[in-house]
Design a protein around this motif. Structure first.
Motif: not given
Length: 236
Positions: A1-23
């Motif tokens: 990807m040519t731009f940055t997209l990040t998920v914080s550790d706090e969000v990952r801890a809140l929702a360990p079942g989270f997945t995202h696909v970016a286009i």
């Protein structure tokens, strides 16, 4: 990807079942809704009805997982539904799905057909990278109320998407701000599909591939890059 997209550790801890696909998509041609995009929305509604088999959208296991996650960060999911549930509810009502513009119609169709929250952002309007974080409550969210631009602030602990200029979407994927939305003038965009367990990662990939194919079909000259699913799920 040519731009940055990040998920914080706090969000990952809140929702360990989270997945995202970016286009990512460049050299897009957007415009008003067409008969073809309207037909896609109608077909998505039929696919949704088959998928639900008489159940309400919130009874689907994936939508139930989103409701649990919304509750975990303090939102009331029956009042502030995730974007996929809200669209599904409207699709099955007498109102039916809205026709917004060509690109929005495409991602709304995929969202409804797969019961996956999907959003689209104008890359030329994003300042810096996109980040999924838990808000402090001090961030600015610029929206429109009563025809006038107003500034709101998320609640402390609320999950929000933001960039360097402020919040772009409140309550995870509940309400997008007008600043970065896809308009008929959009030529560069990023589409984001968001899933939680128990939806398999493979289904997120399938939905992402379908959206990428639709974008390519309706913008034949577009340059499209699908980012592999980024998952917070614990390996089996």
């Amino acid at each position: 990807m040519t731009f940055t997209l990040t998920v914080s550790d706090e969000v990952r801890a809140l929702a360990p079942g989270f997945t995202h696909v970016a286009i990512e998509a460049y050299d897009l041609v957007n415009g008003p809704s067409t008969e073809a995009s309207s037909a896609l929305l109608d077909d998505a509604t039929r696919r949704l009805a088959t998928r639900l088999a008489g159940r309400a959208p919130h009874e689907d296991p994936h939508m139930a997982a989103w409701r649990e996650t919304y509750t975990a960060f303090g939102a009331k999911p029956s009042r502030t539904r995730n974007s996929a549930e809200a669209l599904a509810k409207r699709a099955l009502s007498d109102a039916g799905l809205p026709r917004i513009n060509l690109l929005v119609d495409l991602y709304n169709a995929v969202s409804v057909a797969h019961l996956v929250p999907v959003g689209g952002e104008d890359l030329d309007r994003i300042q810096g990278g996109m980040r999924l974080v838990r808000a402090t409550g001090e961030e600015d969210f610029v929206t429109v109320a009563g025809g006038a631009e107003v500034v709101e602030h998320p609640e402390a602990g609320e999950v929000v998407w933001c960039d360097d200029a402020g919040v772009t979407c409140r309550r995870w994927n509940w309400r997008q701000g007008p600043r970065t939305r896809l308009t008929e003038e959009t030529v560069s965009g990023v589409f984001l599909l968001e899933t939680l367990a128990p939806m398999p990662v493979a289904e997120a990939e399938t939905a992402g591939a379908e959206l990428a194919e639709l974008v390519q079909k309706f913008s034949p000259g577009a340059r499209i890059e699908v980012c592999s699913p980024v998952s917070a799920r614990t390996p089996a």
